[in-house]
Structures are given as C-alpha cells and as structure tokens.
Write an enzyme that holds these catalytic residues in place. Structure first.
Site, PDB file in Angstrom:
ATOM      1  N   ASP A 317       0.807  -1.217   0.000  1.00  0.00           N
ATOM      2  CA  ASP A 317       0.000   0.000   0.000  1.00  0.00           C
ATOM      3  C   ASP A 317       0.844   1.272   0.000  1.00  0.00           C
ATOM      4  O   ASP A 317       2.014   1.262   0.381  1.00  0.00           O
ATOM      5  CB  ASP A 317      -0.868   0.052   1.272  1.00  0.00           C
ATOM      6  N   HIS A 458       3.745  -2.361   3.077  1.00  0.00           N
ATOM      7  CA  HIS A 458       3.874  -1.033   2.464  1.00  0.00           C
ATOM      8  C   HIS A 458       5.223  -0.935   1.767  1.00  0.00           C
ATOM      9  O   HIS A 458       6.260  -1.064   2.423  1.00  0.00           O
ATOM     10  CB  HIS A 458       3.751   0.054   3.533  1.00  0.00           C
TER      11      HIS A 458
HETATM   12 NI    NI Z   1      -2.437   3.108   3.508  1.00  0.00          NI
END
Ligand code: NI
Length: 510
Positions: A317, A458
C-alpha cells in the site's frame, strides 16, 4: 526555514517607521466580510516529466490506529531540499502524535504500544495529512506548497506553506528571498502588501502591521506566483485578522512586483511565465529513469487455481515510492505477483514506476487520492476522490484499477456506496509501518500465514522491501504461490460488495 536573511531584520525597522500612516489609511476596511481574501489553491503547472528521477518519500500509519500520512519529493541534486522537507514533515507528524497523546490521555491511539485496533478504531477520531504540490520545478529553481490537514479540535483544519530551493547555490531559501534584499525594495514590498489589503475584509490593520513588523519567516513564509506572475502573499488565519476570518492573501500585480524581485525571484518568475523546461540540477541522472519503459511487454497471463494450490496474496500500500522498483526486482526473482494499492497523487507523480509495476504482471488497486480517511468525508468528496484516483491510474496504464482498499481500512456506508470496485482489506497485518524491522515483518508473515490470506505491507518503507526476499524464500519452501488478489479469487475475481479480507475456501485451509 533557515536562518533569516539580514534583510528580515531590516524590514522590521522600516515597517515600524511607516506603521502609523498605514494603519490610519486602512481603518475603513475593518468589519467587512472576508469574501475573496482566502488563499486559493494554485493549480500546479509542473509536469513530473520535467523532474528527472523524481521519487516520493511517503510515510503513513495504517489500520485502526493513530492516523497520519505524509509525502514529500526526493529530487536528485537537491539534497538540502530533501533534508529540509524530511525535517518539516517529521516535525508535523511528531507534534501531531504528541498532541494526540496529550489530548487523548492513556487511551490514545497514538500512545506508545497502542494496539492497531485500539482507541479510535472505526471511529476515525483524528487524522493528519501532509501533502505537497509543485509551484515551480524547472531550470534551476524548485518551489513547493505543503498542505497540512488535521481533522477536528484545536489545531485542526487546513493550512499551507511554501518552500523554495535555489539550484544555483544548492540551498533552501526563505520565501522572502524572492524579493530583493535591500531596504528600499523591502519597504516598497511591505507597502505593496498593505496596499493590496487596504480594502480587504478580515484584515485588522494593526495586526497586519504587526505581522509585517515582527515578520521573520513565521509570517512571510507563504509566497507564490499566479500563472500570470502576480505575487501572492498568504497569511495564516489569525495572523492579520480575526482567526475566524480565515487565511488572508495579498496579491501584488506582476508589473509592480517584477522590479522588486531578487535574482532568485526573477529566475522563478521566468519559470512561472514560461513553464515546461526540464529541471537541471547537478546530480540529476543523465537519463530519466521514468522515461524509459522497461524493455519488456506486458507480463504473461497465468492461471493458478487457488482451490488446488497453496496461495497467498501479498499487497503493498501507499506507493509508489522510492523503493518500489527495488521491490519489483525481489518479486521477479521469485516469480511472485502482488497487488499494489496506489495513492493517486503518488501514481501521477511517478508514472514510469506505475508502468513498470504493470509490465511486471502485478495488479493495481486504488488506495484513494491522497490517503485521507474517507470515512470522515462527505459522499460527494469520497466520490470525487475515488474517481480522480481511478482516472489518474487509467491515464498512465490505459486501464482502471481492479480493486480498492480504503486508507486505514476505514470505511462506512458512504464509502461502501461510492466504491464500485471490490473492497479488499487484509487478514495478515505486518504492522511494518510501525516497527520498521525487516526481520519482524518477515517473521510475522511466515509464522502466521495460511493459504488464502491477504497480507498487508507497504512498499514505501525500505525495511519492508528488504524483508521480502527472506519471506518469499521461506514461503516458497512451504509450497506457496504468490498471487494477485484477483488471481486469489479465481477466474471471476473478487466480488464487489462486502469487504473481503481472505479467501475462506482456498486450498489447504482448515
Ligand atoms: Ni495506507
């Protein structure tokens, strides 16, 4: 941002002398309404293609936690700028977290060790968002506007500031250095600002004088040009008038301000009026890494049946960012495909990286335009945000994203209604954004993963990207296939509607 120019002290003296007459002449403006005096957003005239090697440094929390997201550009050849931007966003984040701890007490989602599903989860209590846009980035000048949004309470609302970089010296310079550093010009400039605001509502003359007199960078830190070359001087709410009158912006016309500009200001002004040149700084890479598409076509379609194979869907993400290309190399080594939930702004500024992600066979998802908490926004704003994100991704890749994940996993009936794509949450949370520990990220996944799981990571963190090879090595030895979210759900893909966090009927569960 750095030490004030000598002239900032000079301006103090000069304005003190002229304060009385200026106050008298503008008394009549008090008490009117403040329409037209708010700072407006400048549409950025800068294309990312002008900035060779542009990458973004993003940071954010995730889950039901203390919510914040920040972003700043990393430009080769502008090391002093990068350092100043990093210091700026980290200061915003740290002071937000400290304030939340103090205001929320022990139950604060921002407290050390608070669980990611702790206080504030689902309620979207508070949020900090720091994003930027380019005011100029061509020849040897860079200007940025940072926009800071904080929801609710004291210190909440929207504010902005500008930052300037002179490539000829390699230094970050105060906004006021757009103006010539001599007494006569600075006096002229101060009077032009006063003149611009003399009939403005929401301005208290004594406060304006005080703001200019006691200036330093604190009051005159928000200078920018309109596309026509007029200079805008913005004051934060409460600086030159009552706080509820909002921000106040003075505008000095182009022909009036032109003779007042410093050498640096003149070079910026030229770039504003003639935008589109490439940014050329010492240290820019000779070839724009973004310009060259990878030397391969779209990756082959593949057919993996997660009803008969052990599958795991890795998801990344908040990117793309400065480590995304490194991650692509790791994934390719293991024939792994993943799903990237992109922040629209980040995609728009790094289109070359997005193309590389697609060419390598990975799936793209929407993660909103700028990582705002959608569950705190109006239906119209959510729709605009999601539409804008999809359009930005489609413009780069030719296709809409196929899945969506709301920032912080935060959604409500409004977000659900606005989302046409399958909403994908997760079943394994590495909390990589919190720990920045490669070994912990890898161990969390390898110790807890089951077939059919969706893993949250991430690619904006170096430690998360570095965790991937050892994680994939172990999972591969355990017989896992690394699939996109759509591959995980089979030929028909995931269904829109209720949020999905794992495939319950995947092979090898139970
Ligand atoms: Ni996020």
């Amino acid at each position: 941002m750095r030490q004030p120019l000598a002239a900032l002290i000079t301006i103090t003296t000069l304005l003190a002398v002229t304060a009385c007459s200026a106050s008298d002449s503008s008394d009549s403006s008090a008490g009117k309404d403040s329409a037209g005096s708010k700072a407006g957003a400048d549409g950025s005239p800068v294309s990312p293609a002008q900035i060779p090697g542009l990458r973004l440094a993003n940071d954010s929390s995730e889950g039901g936690s203390c919510r914040w997201a920040t972003s700043y550009p990393v430009i080769p050849g502008a090391d002093a700028l990068t350092a100043a931007l990093k210091a700026y966003v980290e200061k915003q984040r740290d002071s937000y977290i400290e304030n939340r701890k103090e205001l929320d007490g022990e139950g604060s989602a921002c407290a050390d060790g608070a669980s990611e599903d702790g206080a504030g989860a689902g309620e979207g209590g508070h949020e900090l968002n720091v994003s930027f846009s380019f005011l100029a980035a061509s020849a040897d000048v860079v200007g940025l506007r940072f926009t800071r949004y904080e929801s609710g309470g004291a210190g909440g609302g929207l504010s902005d500031t500008t930052m300037w970089f002179d490539g000829s010296t390699g230094k970050v310079v105060p906004a006021l250095s757009l103006i010539s550093d001599n007494k006569a010009t600075l006096l002229q400039f101060a009077n032009a600002v006063k003149n611009s605001l003399k009939d403005s509502d929401g301005v208290t003359p004594a406060l304006l004088t005080k703001a200019l007199v006691s200036s330093r960078e604190s009051s005159l830190d928000n200078l920018s040009f309109t596309p026509k070359g007029d200079l805008r001087v913005a004051f934060s709410p409460g600086t030159v008038g009552p706080p509820d009158a909002g921000a106040v912006t003075a505008e000095v016309p182009s022909d009036e301000v032109k003779p007042m500009l410093s050498d640096f200001g003149g070079r910026v002004w030229e770039q504003i009026l003639n935008p589109g040149k490439e940014l050329t700084l010492d240290g820019n890479p000779p070839d724009d890494a973004q310009a060259g598409a990878p030397g391969k076509g779209a990756a082959d379609k593949r057919s993996i049946d997660c009803l008969t194979s052990k599958c795991v869907a890795l998801t990344f993400d908040d990117g793309p960012g400065q480590y995304t290309q490194e991650l692509l190399k790791h994934l390719a080594e293991y024939n792994a495909r993943a799903t990237f939930f992109l922040v629209g702004r980040n995609a728009e500024l790094q289109p070359g990286v997005v193309k590389e992600v697609v060419a390598a066979g990975h799936e793209l998802g929407s993660h909103s335009w700028e990582h705002r908490d959608l569950s705190q926004m109006s239906a119209g704003d959510v729709q605009t945000d999601l539409d804008r994100t999809n359009a930005a991704i489609k413009k780069i890749t030719g296709s809409d994203p196929t899945v969506m994940r709301p920032p912080y996993g935060a959604h409500n009936a409004t977000v659900d209604a606005a989302t046409k794509l399958p909403m994908i949450l997760w079943s394994v949370d590495t909390e990589d954004w919190k720990y920045h520990d490669s070994a912990k990220v890898s161990a969390t996944v390898t110790a807890t993963v089951k077939p059919g799981d969706i893993v949250l990571m991430h690619d904006i963190h170096a430690t998360s990207v570095a965790a991937v090879p050892s994680m994939l090595e172990k999972l591969k030895a355990d017989g896992y296939e690394f699939v996109t979210v759509s591959e995980l759900y089979g030929p028909d893909g995931p269904k829109a509607g209720a949020p999905l966090s794992q495939r319950q009927d995947a092979f090898g569960r139970g």
